[in-house]
Design an enzyme around this catalytic site. Structure first.
Site, PDB file in Angstrom:
ATOM      1  N   LYS A   1       0.861  -1.197   0.000  1.00  0.00           N
ATOM      2  CA  LYS A   1       0.000   0.000   0.000  1.00  0.00           C
ATOM      3  C   LYS A   1       0.890   1.237   0.000  1.00  0.00           C
ATOM      4  O   LYS A   1       1.802   1.354   0.834  1.00  0.00           O
ATOM      5  CB  LYS A   1      -0.862  -0.047   1.263  1.00  0.00           C
ATOM      6  CG  LYS A   1      -2.212   0.604   1.156  1.00  0.00           C
ATOM      7  CD  LYS A   1      -3.022   0.241   2.409  1.00  0.00           C
ATOM      8  CE  LYS A   1      -4.322   0.968   2.474  1.00  0.00           C
ATOM      9  NZ  LYS A   1      -4.989   0.744   3.759  1.00  0.00           N
TER      10      LYS A   1
HETATM   11  O1  G3P Z   1      -7.678   1.677   5.727  1.00  0.00           O
HETATM   12  C1  G3P Z   1      -8.081   2.902   5.288  1.00  0.00           C
HETATM   13  C2  G3P Z   1      -9.462   3.331   5.718  1.00  0.00           C
HETATM   14  O2  G3P Z   1     -10.359   2.267   5.611  1.00  0.00           O
HETATM   15  C3  G3P Z   1      -9.518   4.064   7.007  1.00  0.00           C
HETATM   16  O3  G3P Z   1     -10.831   4.309   7.472  1.00  0.00           O
HETATM   17  O4  G3P Z   1     -12.405   5.046   9.234  1.00  0.00           O
HETATM   18  O5  G3P Z   1      -9.950   5.569   9.467  1.00  0.00           O
HETATM   19  O6  G3P Z   1     -11.359   6.741   7.781  1.00  0.00           O
HETATM   20  P1  G3P Z   1     -11.137   5.468   8.542  1.00  0.00           P
END
Ligand code: G3P
Length: 218
Positions: free
Chosen positions: A83
């Site tokens: 990633k």
């Molecule tokens: O892994 C990336 C993403 O899914 C993060 O989500 O909830 O931290 O915005 P969030």
């Protein structure tokens, strides 16, 4: 639509993998920090549990170091998807790793033009962050719709749209309707997808009626 789980918690991943419905895993530096685990060790463990793509994120921001980190993460297991952030150096890294036959997940995507760049850089996945756009008053799902529409117009673009920053069942439904190839979903939201009060009520009624028959299937 494929389901990835967005976590680095081994117990959660094992539990969800047993359902047979888990197609992959995504992690990020915040999730690794939350797990309290060493990234190399925890990614290796996850790759043993889930045969599908397991995203492991680089931590550097310059091309040379990102590439070294990406190669090291990729060497952990065949199913590691490296990633990288959606930056100039991130996409340069993506291009090199993709040319080396590695799956790359380009993360922190917040615009359709960024997604177009990720596809041109040979990303296997692009991760538009739905919830974080909603957080600032935009409609994150419109971004998913735009990217799916753009990718659909070019056979040469093979990148899969991975709806990320999913915050609830409504996001999962909307991502599926928009044609996202993958949604990466927190464990608690995956569990919420099973639930409906009428399922519980109906099952209770069936069991009650069944007990009156005195029968046993086995
Ligand atoms: O892994 C990336 C993403 O899914 C993060 O989500 O909830 O931290 O915005 P969030």
């Amino acid at each position: 639509m494929k389901f990835f789980v967005d976590t680095a918690e081994i117990a959660e991943i094992k539990d969800l993998a047993e359902t047979g419905l888990l197609d992959g895993v995504t992690t990020n530096p915040s999730l690794i920090a939350k797990s309290g685990r060493n990234i190399l060790e925890v990614i290796a463990e996850i790759c043993d549990i889930v045969p599908g793509p397991v995203s492991a994120e680089v931590a550097a921001t310059d091309f040379d170091t990102m590439l070294k980190e990406g190669r090291k993460l990729a060497a952990i297991a065949k199913n590691v998807a490296v990633k990288v952030p959606l930056t100039v150096d991130g996409l340069k890294t993506c291009r090199v790793l993709a040319n080396e036959g590695r799956q790359v997940n380009v993360t922190l995507c917040f615009s359709a033009n960024q997604a177009l760049l990720a596809a041109k850089a040979g990303a296997a996945f692009v991760s538009p962050f739905v919830g974080r756009l909603d957080d600032i008053g935009e409609d994150g799902m419109l971004l998913i719709e735009d990217i799916v529409q753009i990718y659909d117009q070019y056979d040469a673009l093979k990148t899969e749209v991975l709806a990320a920053s999913i915050r609830g069942p409504g996001h999962v439904l909307a991502a599926a309707k928009a044609g996202a190839h993958v949604a990466t979903i927190p464990p608690n939201v995956i569990r919420q997808l099973y639930a409906h009060p009428l399922t519980d009520k109906g099952l209770a009624a069936f069991l009650s009626d069944w007990s009156k028959t005195g029968q046993s299937i086995l």
